[in-house]
Design an enzyme around this catalytic site. Structure first.
Site, PDB file in Angstrom:
ATOM      1  N   ASP A  27       0.852  -1.205   0.000  1.00 30.19           N
ATOM      2  CA  ASP A  27       0.000   0.000   0.000  1.00 30.19           C
ATOM      3  C   ASP A  27       0.878   1.242   0.000  1.00 30.19           C
ATOM      4  O   ASP A  27       0.681   2.155  -0.795  1.00 30.19           O
ATOM      5  CB  ASP A  27      -0.909   0.009   1.237  1.00 30.19           C
ATOM      6  N   GLU A 297       2.015  -6.430  -5.428  1.00 33.42           N
ATOM      7  CA  GLU A 297       1.646  -5.596  -6.578  1.00 33.42           C
ATOM      8  C   GLU A 297       2.840  -4.803  -7.132  1.00 33.42           C
ATOM      9  O   GLU A 297       3.150  -4.862  -8.315  1.00 33.42           O
ATOM     10  CB  GLU A 297       0.528  -4.632  -6.151  1.00 33.42           C
TER      11      GLU A 297
HETATM   12  O1  TRH Z   1       4.731  -5.918   0.519  1.00 31.81           O
HETATM   13  P1  TRH Z   1       3.797  -6.539  -0.411  1.00 31.81           P
HETATM   14  O2  TRH Z   1       3.473  -7.929  -0.131  1.00 31.81           O
HETATM   15  O3  TRH Z   1       2.490  -5.714  -0.508  1.00 31.81           O
HETATM   16  C1  TRH Z   1       1.205  -6.271  -0.590  1.00 31.81           C
HETATM   17  C2  TRH Z   1       0.563  -6.108  -1.909  1.00 31.81           C
HETATM   18  O4  TRH Z   1       0.640  -4.799  -2.385  1.00 31.81           O
HETATM   19  C3  TRH Z   1      -0.884  -6.521  -1.805  1.00 31.81           C
HETATM   20  O5  TRH Z   1      -1.522  -6.317  -3.017  1.00 31.81           O
HETATM   21  C4  TRH Z   1      -1.543  -5.725  -0.728  1.00 31.81           C
HETATM   22  O6  TRH Z   1      -2.839  -6.092  -0.586  1.00 31.81           O
HETATM   23  C5  TRH Z   1      -0.806  -5.977   0.552  1.00 31.81           C
HETATM   24  O7  TRH Z   1       0.537  -5.577   0.415  1.00 31.81           O
HETATM   25  C6  TRH Z   1      -1.419  -5.216   1.686  1.00 31.81           C
HETATM   26  O8  TRH Z   1       4.434  -6.482  -1.886  1.00 31.81           O
HETATM   27  P2  TRH Z   1       4.619  -5.300  -2.933  1.00 31.81           P
HETATM   28  O9  TRH Z   1       3.322  -4.837  -3.488  1.00 31.81           O
HETATM   29  O10 TRH Z   1       5.585  -5.793  -3.898  1.00 31.81           O
HETATM   30  O11 TRH Z   1       5.258  -4.106  -2.126  1.00 31.81           O
HETATM   31  C7  TRH Z   1       6.581  -4.112  -1.682  1.00 31.81           C
HETATM   32  C8  TRH Z   1       7.170  -2.716  -1.764  1.00 31.81           C
HETATM   33  O12 TRH Z   1       8.415  -2.686  -1.075  1.00 31.81           O
HETATM   34  C9  TRH Z   1       7.461  -2.266  -3.184  1.00 31.81           C
HETATM   35  O13 TRH Z   1       7.180  -0.887  -3.333  1.00 31.81           O
HETATM   36  C10 TRH Z   1       8.947  -2.477  -3.331  1.00 31.81           C
HETATM   37  C11 TRH Z   1       9.398  -2.144  -1.943  1.00 31.81           C
HETATM   38  N1  TRH Z   1      10.719  -2.671  -1.551  1.00 31.81           N
HETATM   39  C12 TRH Z   1      11.738  -1.782  -1.319  1.00 31.81           C
HETATM   40  O14 TRH Z   1      11.583  -0.568  -1.509  1.00 31.81           O
HETATM   41  N2  TRH Z   1      12.944  -2.259  -0.890  1.00 31.81           N
HETATM   42  C13 TRH Z   1      13.189  -3.576  -0.711  1.00 31.81           C
HETATM   43  O15 TRH Z   1      14.309  -3.961  -0.327  1.00 31.81           O
HETATM   44  C14 TRH Z   1      12.116  -4.484  -0.977  1.00 31.81           C
HETATM   45  C15 TRH Z   1      12.355  -5.971  -0.822  1.00 31.81           C
HETATM   46  C16 TRH Z   1      10.896  -4.006  -1.383  1.00 31.81           C
END
Ligand code: TRH
Length: 402
Positions: A27, A297
């Site tokens: 989010d 996402e």
């Molecule tokens: O963390 P998530 O599992 O988020 C999920 C999904 O968005 C899902 O749809 C939602 O319903 C739920 O949260 C509540 O995975 P996502 O979407 O990939 O988000 C991870 C974020 O973290 C993304 O913006 C990339 C960021 N990130 C970093 O900035 N640095 C890092 O080292 C890593 C591993 C990720």
């Protein structure tokens, strides 16, 4: 009590984005990325209201979670608490992310502006109010994107659906992302430099490097057990987090005792424990690996912009609804692939998501046969799905049309 103000003059492009952190980083990841892009590329005045600054710190280490208000990358970041600790003034556009309920004071301010505009046409109209929805490749999204919903108080809210086709709200991709990635990948030195910056030693150019950012699943353990016996050396780069819960049998200590930079060797597999980085650092990691395992996402989308083969661990939902969403995406992603590549890509993703460790390992072994085709596809796919317009530019156009 929070003060509500009716704005006397139309300010230009003041947007508020409201984000409630449900769990994980998706989010905040999506809203933070969008806020930065609207600030950098459109010079809008963006305020991101977030109810959980501690979670936000994981992907923006410079953030100070004790402050009610601060600015990073040109974006105003305010704590969203009840009542709002910062005086609220209605913006031109208000985005509620993922159906988070807006604070009452915000809705009141928008309503007051709507009433004032009805009384006197020369005062600004109520803000354009949008609900930014989750990304899905399902076909119904095209029919729902942009639909209005009349509220009891006379305000109108629109549903904004991201998506993969021209009839949807598009995909978040900063204008320079693909160029930056191409430059990065054209020089192998960037990858070596990044790995050394992350403290990753003993990675040779010919080794296979895989980033792992998943939820818990037995499939991941199945893959690791396969990778240990590989004839090539394999490195799994694992940011500290949920993936490790599935790998406890391979760890020398409790997860809490692991430290970033630690390496754990099993046969031909080395597990590297990584710190979480900011979003730019994570992009560079995805651009540098041979295969990426991503989730949710935003990382799912970034893996596509990285133009490398990937496995998507989709966010699990009740009644296995997520498997329908996964199938819809795979249908689209595999559309132009040969029957053989399409079958392997679908089966691998389905097996990974349904925790079939054996089947996941079996499908992974077939990747070698389709590697050239999958690599070419990964390069072409981002160009196809952007459909000439990313989410921010479609969103700005949508607001103009409203
Ligand atoms: O963390 P998530 O599992 O988020 C999920 C999904 O968005 C899902 O749809 C939602 O319903 C739920 O949260 C509540 O995975 P996502 O979407 O990939 O988000 C991870 C974020 O973290 C993304 O913006 C990339 C960021 N990130 C970093 O900035 N640095 C890092 O080292 C890593 C591993 C990720």
């Amino acid at each position: 009590m929070t003060h509500c103000e009716v704005k006397p003059l139309k300010a230009t492009n003041h947007w508020d984005i409201f984000c409630c952190v449900v769990d994980n980083y998706g989010d905040i990841g999506v809203t933070w990325r969008l806020a930065k892009q609207l600030t950098n590329e459109y010079q809008f005045n963006i305020t991101l209201w977030v109810d959980d600054l501690k979670s936000f710190c994981h992907i923006l280490p410079q953030l100070d979670p004790s402050l009610n208000s601060q600015q990073h990358s040109g974006v105003h970041i305010n704590l969203w608490a009840d009542p709002l600790p910062v005086r609220y003034q209605a913006a031109d556009v208000v985005i509620e992310a993922f159906a988070c309920d807006l604070p009452g004071s915000v809705v009141e301010a928008m309503h007051a502006q709507h009433q004032a505009h009805k009384r006197d046409n020369s005062t600004p109209a109520a803000p354009v109010w949008l609900n930014l929805e989750y990304l899905s490749a399902e076909s119904w999204v095209e029919g729902c994107h942009g639909l209005p919903s009349m509220q009891n108080n006379g305000l109108k809210k629109h549903f904004y659906f991201p998506g993969f086709t021209p009839q949807t709200g598009g995909l978040i991709c900063e204008k320079d992302t693909l160029d930056k990635r191409t430059v990065w990948q054209s020089n192998r030195h960037n990858r070596r430099q990044l790995f050394s910056k992350l403290g990753l030693s003993n990675i040779d150019d010919n080794d296979t490097v895989i980033s792992v950012f998943s939820y818990e699943t037995a499939s991941l353990l199945g893959l690791c057990q396969l990778w240990m016996q590989s004839t090539k050396r394999i490195h799994a780069l694992i940011p500290q987090g949920r993936s490790l819960n599935s790998l406890t049998s391979l760890l020398p200590c409790a997860i809490a005792e692991l430290s970033a930079g630690q390496q754990i060797v099993h046969g031909n597999l080395t597990l590297h424990i990584l710190p979480m980085t900011d979003q730019q650092g994570y992009d560079q990691l995805l651009w540098s690996c041979d295969v990426n395992i991503v989730r949710g996402e935003d990382s799912f989308l970034r893996a596509q912009w990285a133009a490398k083969p990937f496995i998507w661990h989709i966010y699990p939902q009740d009644d296995d609804y997520h498997l329908e969403k996964l199938a819809a995406f795979l249908q689209s992603y595999c559309d132009n692939l040969s029957p053989q590549a399409s079958k392997i890509c679908r089966s691998l993703n389905m097996a990974f998501n349904t925790e079939q460790a054996g089947a996941t390992a079996e499908e992974w072994q077939k990747l070698d046969f389709i590697q050239p085709e999958m690599s070419l596809h990964a390069q072409q796919w981002p160009i196809n799905i952007l459909n000439d317009a990313d989410l921010a530019s479609r969103l700005v156009q949508f607001v103009k049309n409203s």
